[in-house]
Scaffold this motif. Structure first.
Motif: not given
Length: 90
Positions: A81-82, A23-26, A11-21
């Motif tokens: 994934x993108x 663009x928008x990731x749904x 959860x922590x790694x995925x959330x931070x990766x989404x915040x840093x990467x």
């Protein structure tokens, strides 16, 4: 590492990766957790390969360096994934 630690790290790694990467990731909490766990495996495997020169399926440990490796691996998973989604739409 027990399953609770895997879930927390995911959860922590995925959330931070989404915040840093950029663009928008749904996706919701489940996709973030899966992304983080996959990222921990990708990052741990790449880190082990760069450090030892052998290709072993390992995951990041529940520590600060392992957490950073999991975030980098999750960012790689987002990119892949993108790339896959863009290719399947075309």
């Amino acid at each position: 590492m027990n399953i609770i630690a895997w879930i927390i790290l995911g959860i922590l790694a995925g959330a931070l990766a989404k915040a840093v990467y950029p663009g928008y990731q749904g996706g919701g909490i489940l996709s973030t957790m899966i992304l983080g766990i996959v990222g921990a495996f990708i990052g741990g495997t790449l880190f082990t390969f760069l450090r030892t020169g052998t290709l072993q399926l390992t995951s990041a440990t529940f520590s600060l360096p392992g957490f950073l490796v999991a975030i980098i691996g999750a960012m790689i998973a987002i990119f892949l994934w993108e790339l896959f989604q863009r290719r399947s739409r075309a």
